[in-house]
Design a protein around this motif. Sequence first.
Motif, PDB file in Angstrom:
ATOM      1  N   HIS A  85      16.876  -4.645 -11.921  1.00  0.00           N
ATOM      2  CA  HIS A  85      17.142  -5.032 -10.531  1.00  0.00           C
ATOM      3  C   HIS A  85      16.002  -5.154  -9.604  1.00  0.00           C
ATOM      4  O   HIS A  85      16.106  -5.895  -8.443  1.00  0.00           O
ATOM      5  CB  HIS A  85      18.217  -4.285  -9.844  1.00  0.00           C
ATOM      6  N   PRO A  89      17.519  -9.996  -8.757  1.00  0.00           N
ATOM      7  CA  PRO A  89      18.935  -9.508  -8.099  1.00  0.00           C
ATOM      8  C   PRO A  89      20.201  -9.683  -8.975  1.00  0.00           C
ATOM      9  O   PRO A  89      21.204  -9.223  -8.642  1.00  0.00           O
ATOM     10  CB  PRO A  89      19.089 -10.157  -6.776  1.00  0.00           C
ATOM     11  N   VAL A 127      22.823  -4.476 -17.919  1.00  0.00           N
ATOM     12  CA  VAL A 127      23.639  -4.442 -16.537  1.00  0.00           C
ATOM     13  C   VAL A 127      25.328  -4.331 -16.958  1.00  0.00           C
ATOM     14  O   VAL A 127      25.909  -3.586 -16.139  1.00  0.00           O
ATOM     15  CB  VAL A 127      23.381  -5.633 -16.006  1.00  0.00           C
ATOM     16  N   PRO A 137      23.498   0.036  -7.482  1.00  0.00           N
ATOM     17  CA  PRO A 137      22.188   0.199  -7.013  1.00  0.00           C
ATOM     18  C   PRO A 137      22.181   1.416  -5.654  1.00  0.00           C
ATOM     19  O   PRO A 137      23.412   1.379  -5.010  1.00  0.00           O
ATOM     20  CB  PRO A 137      22.102  -0.993  -6.239  1.00  0.00           C
ATOM     21  N   ASP A 163      20.870  -9.769  -1.234  1.00  0.00           N
ATOM     22  CA  ASP A 163      20.617  -8.536  -1.925  1.00  0.00           C
ATOM     23  C   ASP A 163      19.289  -7.848  -1.361  1.00  0.00           C
ATOM     24  O   ASP A 163      19.166  -6.794  -1.037  1.00  0.00           O
ATOM     25  CB  ASP A 163      20.166  -8.921  -3.487  1.00  0.00           C
TER      26      ASP A 163
END
Length: 462
Positions: A85, A89, A127, A137, A163
């Motif tokens: 990340h 994003p 992910v 996050p 993001d």
Amino acid sequence: MKARPFQFLELPRRMPREVPASVRVLGWQEIHGGFEAGDAAEQSARCLDCGNPYCEWKCPVHNPIPDWLALVREGRLFEAAELAHSTNPLPEVCGRVCPQDRLCEGDCTLNTGFEAVTIGSIEKYIVDEAFRQGWRPDLSAVRPTGRRVAVIGAGPAGLACADRLVRAGIEAHVFDRHAQIGGLLSYGIPAFKLEKHVMDTRRAVLEGMGVRFHLGSEVDGALGGELLRDFDALFLGTGATTPVDAGLPGQDLPGVLSALPFLVANARRQRGERMAADENFELAGRRVLVLGGGDTAMDCVRSALRLGAAQVSCAYRRGEADMPGSRREVKHARDEGVQFLFHRQPLAIEGEGAVSGVRVAASSVGADGRLVLEPRSEQVLPADVVILSFGFRASPAPWWGEHGLALDAAGRIRTTGPAGATSHPKVFAGGDNVRGADLVVTAVNDGREAGLAIARALATTL
């Protein structure tokens, strides 16, 4: 898993389980499953860590690929997710829809004789599995700045921008005309490439980070003016959705469809959001011919098969090696039963009262690289439905000009540098409305860079 030199000699490249073509055309699920932890670690261990990672440089967002491969090999999943990340994003999206064969995997050092590391599938695993295990996050150290930015368009560029804004303590409000986030990720790319629960999860993650979505909102001149007045900055990530018009005689006949409305209507139908404006694209038992050779054309032919078409063909004016889309997608389409007709230049769509076929001429490439039509080579390819997929142009909103936003001759927004600044001091832009139709990952990169640039500008003054 302990790293051993030259492990790629012992471990062949292996993809996650692929659903057989005869089965997958019966539904809309993604055609590849996901790696288990052991498989992901094993495939990650094939990386040479070659010191000059061509994969990383070829990636438009410059993912630190060898580093997160090493973390997966060591079982450090949450750290791998955090690292993924840091540059991307939307890593779970790019792991699914990027043409890795033309980007990171295409430049993998092992691709010269030993087959590339399965980078895309491992990115998807990182992910998906981290989210499943509860990773999110960490924004606990972020402090609100009191600044507010409006993001117009909830596609990959807009989501990437939002993001980065919330990570900088800026309130991000995302406006989109659709009922769900994702733009063409939700309403253009079919579910057999990107299942829609992926975007539902990403929405929940972004909302948990503080992003505020205003969906079903068409931003017209009045609302655009309000946003310029009430927010500290705007980001335009509106894409490129105006189809290229080939001007073929007969293209207005019933049975001739444009690629994007076809894909959007199908996506809405699957989500139970069918609108009155969506045409009734019934293909069962019909002969479908798609004109074009890009990834959107592949989405159309593969969707047509799943909608029950009796025969699906794709005609392209140049050769297979010249097709602009992913070689992987062409292979999937061929495996599923699509017939390809190369070196066929469409001349006109035939039919009386409804389409009956497409008149084409055989073509070749001249010494100067231009297309040459072969004399006395015309033929009619029979079809009950013709789908036009010749690409897309930017779709500038009328209110942009009213506020002094400079466009180029093709209607794309003019920006200065990679950070997306425009001729209006409060407006930034990125993605297809700047580049023209391009990849998801390049839109992600543009949105990320614009979000960072907006944060830097607002930290001083704007």
